[in-house]
Scaffold this motif. Structure first.
Motif, mmCIF file in Angstrom:
data_model
loop_
_atom_site.group_PDB
_atom_site.id
_atom_site.type_symbol
_atom_site.label_atom_id
_atom_site.label_comp_id
_atom_site.label_asym_id
_atom_site.label_seq_id
_atom_site.Cartn_x
_atom_site.Cartn_y
_atom_site.Cartn_z
ATOM 1 N N LEU A 45 0.935 -1.374 -0.245
ATOM 2 C CA LEU A 45 -0.157 0.590 -0.207
ATOM 3 C C LEU A 45 1.077 1.251 0.349
ATOM 4 O O LEU A 45 2.106 1.877 0.635
ATOM 5 C CB LEU A 45 -0.662 0.117 1.065
ATOM 6 N N GLN A 47 0.830 4.838 0.660
ATOM 7 C CA GLN A 47 -0.461 6.351 1.160
ATOM 8 C C GLN A 47 -0.047 7.679 1.033
ATOM 9 O O GLN A 47 1.216 7.367 1.401
ATOM 10 C CB GLN A 47 -0.686 5.491 2.845
ATOM 11 N N VAL A 62 -4.575 5.976 -1.441
ATOM 12 C CA VAL A 62 -4.175 5.100 -1.177
ATOM 13 C C VAL A 62 -3.853 4.230 -2.309
ATOM 14 O O VAL A 62 -5.297 3.609 -3.138
ATOM 15 C CB VAL A 62 -4.573 4.023 -0.475
ATOM 16 N N LYS A 64 -2.807 0.178 -4.236
ATOM 17 C CA LYS A 64 -2.498 -1.692 -4.019
ATOM 18 C C LYS A 64 -1.359 -2.031 -5.509
ATOM 19 O O LYS A 64 -1.729 -1.312 -5.807
ATOM 20 C CB LYS A 64 -3.339 -1.953 -3.500
ATOM 21 N N HIS A 97 -5.039 -2.261 5.839
ATOM 22 C CA HIS A 97 -4.488 -1.377 6.516
ATOM 23 C C HIS A 97 -3.133 -1.226 7.046
ATOM 24 O O HIS A 97 -2.826 -2.398 7.468
ATOM 25 C CB HIS A 97 -5.335 -0.313 7.811
#
Length: 146
Positions: A45, A47, A62, A64, A97
């Motif tokens: 991820l 961010q 975000v 991925k 997360h």
């Protein structure tokens, strides 16, 4: 009167073309070259934060990506040039997360601006992680840490 309309139309056309060229020059693709994953499990991820975002909990974007050969390449397209901060997460269980154990991240993390999380570093902030994305600086190399 016809001359005035032609002149005004020409000026408007020039301004529109110039504004379009400026917009194209102020947007680009930001590439993250991420290495140092312990394995290929889960996902990565990225961010991304603006200055006004709450680092580390409220990124504005975000992204991925899959981890292959213990590396990942993440490209964020159509991003305006400017200052950003990023936290990279090896999301080993693909839950989307950062997992914590006793308030400490339990998944490997990477940070922009070569910042490292230690007992004495305090929490990550925009100022600690910021980097400039520009025409001449379109990529970030990140090494993951446990």
């Amino acid at each position: 009167m016809k001359k005035l309309i032609v002149i005004l139309s020409s000026i408007m056309l020039f301004l529109t073309i110039n504004a379009s060229a400026q917009t194209e020059k102020s947007i680009g693709s930001l590439t993250f070259n991420i290495t140092g994953f312990a394995d290929n499990s889960g996902q990565v991820l990225v961010q991304l934060f603006h200055k006004e975002d709450k680092v580390p909990t409220k990124p504005f974007k975000v992204v991925k990506a899959k981890i292959t050969n213990k590396k990942a390449l993440v490209v964020i397209e159509n991003l305006g040039y400017g200052e950003y901060a990023a936290i990279i997460v090896h999301d080993t269980n693909s839950n989307g997360h950062i997992d914590h154990s006793w308030g400490i991240p339990s998944e490997p993390l990477g940070y922009t601006n070569h910042w490292k999380l230690t007992l004495l570093s305090g929490m990550p902030t925009f100022e600690k992680l910021k980097f400039t994305f520009s025409e001449s600086n379109k990529s970030c190399a990140i090494s993951m840490k446990k």
